[in-house]
Motif scaffolding. Structure first.
Motif, short mmCIF file in Angstrom:
data_model
loop_
_atom_site.label_atom_id
_atom_site.label_comp_id
_atom_site.label_asym_id
_atom_site.label_seq_id
_atom_site.Cartn_x
_atom_site.Cartn_y
_atom_site.Cartn_z
N PRO A 128 0.92 -1.10 -0.13
CA PRO A 128 -0.07 -0.12 0.14
C PRO A 128 0.82 1.15 0.00
CG PRO A 128 -1.03 -1.80 1.41
CD PRO A 128 0.48 -2.28 1.14
N ASN A 129 0.53 2.21 -0.72
CA ASN A 129 1.07 3.61 -0.96
C ASN A 129 2.41 3.56 -1.24
OD1 ASN A 129 -1.28 4.85 0.07
ND2 ASN A 129 -0.99 3.75 2.15
N GLU A 130 2.71 2.32 -2.03
CA GLU A 130 4.14 2.48 -2.76
C GLU A 130 4.09 2.54 -4.38
OE1 GLU A 130 7.40 -1.00 -3.25
OE2 GLU A 130 6.70 -0.37 -1.30
N THR A 131 5.03 3.20 -5.03
CA THR A 131 5.10 3.70 -6.35
C THR A 131 5.65 2.67 -7.09
OG1 THR A 131 4.87 5.99 -5.66
CG2 THR A 131 5.62 5.34 -7.96
N TYR A 132 5.20 2.20 -8.16
CA TYR A 132 5.66 1.17 -9.19
C TYR A 132 5.53 1.79 -10.57
CZ TYR A 132 4.69 -1.99 -5.16
OH TYR A 132 4.41 -2.53 -4.14
N ARG A 133 6.71 1.07 -11.18
CA ARG A 133 6.49 1.31 -12.47
C ARG A 133 5.83 0.18 -13.37
NH1 ARG A 133 8.71 4.35 -16.71
NH2 ARG A 133 10.03 5.57 -15.23
N PHE A 134 4.90 0.71 -14.29
CA PHE A 134 4.11 -0.47 -14.73
C PHE A 134 4.55 -0.33 -16.36
CE2 PHE A 134 1.72 0.49 -11.10
CZ PHE A 134 1.30 -0.55 -10.76
N SER A 135 4.47 -1.33 -16.97
CA SER A 135 4.84 -1.56 -18.41
C SER A 135 3.90 -2.68 -18.89
CB SER A 135 6.19 -1.50 -18.66
OG SER A 135 7.04 -2.58 -18.36
N CYS A 136 3.87 -2.86 -20.12
CA CYS A 136 3.71 -3.91 -21.29
C CYS A 136 3.62 -3.47 -22.63
CB CYS A 136 1.91 -4.25 -20.73
SG CYS A 136 0.85 -3.22 -21.43
N TRP A 137 3.55 -4.57 -23.62
CA TRP A 137 3.38 -4.19 -24.88
C TRP A 137 2.04 -4.62 -25.48
CZ3 TRP A 137 7.58 -2.23 -27.69
CH2 TRP A 137 8.76 -2.19 -27.15
N ALA A 138 1.55 -3.67 -26.34
CA ALA A 138 0.46 -4.13 -27.06
C ALA A 138 0.30 -3.86 -28.49
CB ALA A 138 -0.47 -3.04 -26.44
N LYS A 139 -0.54 -4.76 -29.26
CA LYS A 139 -0.76 -4.63 -30.58
C LYS A 139 -2.26 -5.00 -30.73
CE LYS A 139 0.94 -6.44 -34.84
NZ LYS A 139 2.04 -7.58 -35.47
N LEU A 140 -2.86 -4.09 -31.57
CA LEU A 140 -4.25 -4.16 -32.01
C LEU A 140 -4.13 -5.21 -33.25
CD1 LEU A 140 -5.33 -0.32 -32.22
CD2 LEU A 140 -5.30 -2.07 -30.18
N LYS A 141 -5.49 -6.04 -33.31
CA LYS A 141 -5.51 -6.96 -34.27
C LYS A 141 -6.47 -6.38 -35.49
CE LYS A 141 -7.10 -11.76 -35.06
NZ LYS A 141 -7.46 -12.95 -34.62
N ASN A 142 -7.57 -5.75 -35.02
CA ASN A 142 -8.60 -5.36 -36.13
C ASN A 142 -9.01 -3.77 -36.12
OD1 ASN A 142 -9.84 -5.76 -33.74
ND2 ASN A 142 -11.70 -6.41 -34.55
N SER A 143 -8.06 -2.88 -35.67
CA SER A 143 -8.17 -1.59 -35.71
C SER A 143 -6.72 -0.85 -35.94
CB SER A 143 -8.79 -0.95 -34.28
OG SER A 143 -8.76 0.30 -34.22
N ALA A 144 -6.86 -0.12 -36.89
CA ALA A 144 -5.50 0.85 -36.99
C ALA A 144 -4.97 1.57 -35.99
CB ALA A 144 -5.79 1.64 -38.45
N SER A 145 -5.79 1.93 -35.13
CA SER A 145 -5.17 2.86 -34.10
C SER A 145 -6.42 2.97 -33.19
CB SER A 145 -5.08 4.22 -34.40
OG SER A 145 -4.48 4.99 -33.48
N ASP A 146 -5.99 2.68 -31.40
CA ASP A 146 -6.88 3.04 -30.48
C ASP A 146 -6.12 3.06 -29.32
OD1 ASP A 146 -9.36 2.95 -29.09
OD2 ASP A 146 -10.28 1.78 -30.38
N VAL A 147 -6.70 3.52 -28.18
CA VAL A 147 -5.89 3.62 -26.81
C VAL A 147 -5.78 2.48 -26.33
CG1 VAL A 147 -7.87 4.39 -25.81
CG2 VAL A 147 -5.80 5.15 -24.90
N VAL A 148 -4.77 2.12 -25.58
CA VAL A 148 -4.52 0.85 -24.62
C VAL A 148 -4.16 1.45 -23.07
CG1 VAL A 148 -3.18 -1.11 -23.88
CG2 VAL A 148 -4.03 -0.54 -26.33
N LYS A 149 -4.79 1.16 -22.29
CA LYS A 149 -4.76 1.72 -20.69
C LYS A 149 -4.18 0.42 -19.69
CE LYS A 149 -8.59 4.90 -21.28
NZ LYS A 149 -9.56 5.62 -20.71
N MET A 150 -3.31 0.73 -19.18
CA MET A 150 -2.61 -0.02 -18.16
C MET A 150 -3.48 0.45 -16.96
SD MET A 150 1.24 -1.30 -18.29
CE MET A 150 0.77 -2.72 -17.25
N THR A 151 -4.61 -0.30 -16.27
CA THR A 151 -5.43 0.12 -15.27
C THR A 151 -5.35 -0.69 -14.07
OG1 THR A 151 -6.78 0.64 -17.05
CG2 THR A 151 -7.87 0.94 -14.90
N LEU A 152 -5.35 0.26 -12.92
CA LEU A 152 -5.28 -0.37 -11.58
C LEU A 152 -6.82 -0.07 -11.05
CD1 LEU A 152 -2.06 0.79 -9.59
CD2 LEU A 152 -2.73 -1.52 -10.38
N LYS A 153 -7.56 -1.13 -10.63
CA LYS A 153 -8.72 -1.19 -9.55
C LYS A 153 -8.11 -1.24 -8.18
CE LYS A 153 -13.06 -2.98 -8.55
NZ LYS A 153 -14.01 -4.19 -8.97
#
Length: 247
Positions: A128-153
């Protein structure tokens, strides 16, 4: 001759810094924000990429390590576990036809809302209350461009709240998504969930090489090679020029 050995010492010290940079720096960005050294899912610097088009510029092998908090980060275990779909109305499956590294990625499909995504419960993996660096790689399949969000709940005494880092992905190359997020908690931390959402309903996309690294972690202990080369470099640089044998 003295100058020669001093120069060798300095070059060895520089080589040492380059060889061990991944151990102490983790992820490093150049002054040009579009060019970045990328730490992969096993905390190895695996490439230097052009963030504008995902083009790999150079591959670099570096020592280290086990700082990544995520389980099965590159989907190479042969199963999705402990990843799962965050909705029963979508499908997530392993895909060996696309991978940023290794042999597999995960494909998110049959989505009817932008929040539907592949998810992992990381409650036991973060503080709790610690900071992290989040990362991933993403690629779309059937859309030329769209947003990808690494999300924390994050679920705490105030209920659930969400935070995200985002970038625009495309269908032509793998796009790197990264940023820092604090696991801010009020009272008791009841749950923390990481998922990669964002593209519009109906858009299919791949995710690979997910990483969560604490920014509060102590740097790993320097290797024996590091100390040997350091001592040798100091000796050549500072002691060598004062030895009469080189006159």
């Amino acid at each position: 001759m003295r100058i020669w050995f001093s120069t060798i010492g300095l070059l060895c010290a520089m080589a040492l810094c380059v060889a061990e940079a991944g151990t102490f720096l983790g992820v490093s960005h150049s002054k040009d924000s579009d060019i970045r050294a990328v730490v992969d899912s096993t905390d190895i610097i695996n490439d230097v990429a052009d963030g504008k088009n995902g083009r790999k510029l150079i591959s670099v092998a570096a020592p280290n390590s086990s700082n990544n908090k995520i389980a099965n980060p590159g989907f190479e275990d042969g199963t999705l576990n402990p990843w799962y779909a965050n909705s029963a109305n979508m499908t997530v499956l392993l895909d060996s036809t696309q991978a940023h590294s290794g042999a597999r990625s995960v494909l998110c499909k049959d989505r009817t809302a932008d929040w539907m995504a592949v998810q992992q419960d990381i409650t036991a993996l973060v503080v709790p209350n610690e900071t992290y660096r989040f990362s991933c790689w993403a690629k779309l399949k059937n859309s030329a461009s769209d947003v990808v969000k690494m999300t924390l709940k994050i679920v705490d005494d105030d209920g659930p709240h969400w935070k995200a880092i985002e970038t625009t992905a495309n269908d032509g190359a793998w796009t790197f998504v990264d940023g820092e997020m604090n696991v801010d908690v009020t009272g008791v931390m009841a749950g923390v969930y990481l998922f990669m959402m964002g593209p519009a309903s109906g858009v299919e996309y791949w995710i690979d090489d997910v990483s969560v690294v604490s920014l509060s972690s102590n740097p790993p202990t320097p290797s024996l090679r590091w100390w040997i080369v350091l001592v040798w470099s100091i000796t050549l640089t500072w002691v060598g020029p004062h030895l009469s044998v080189w006159d």
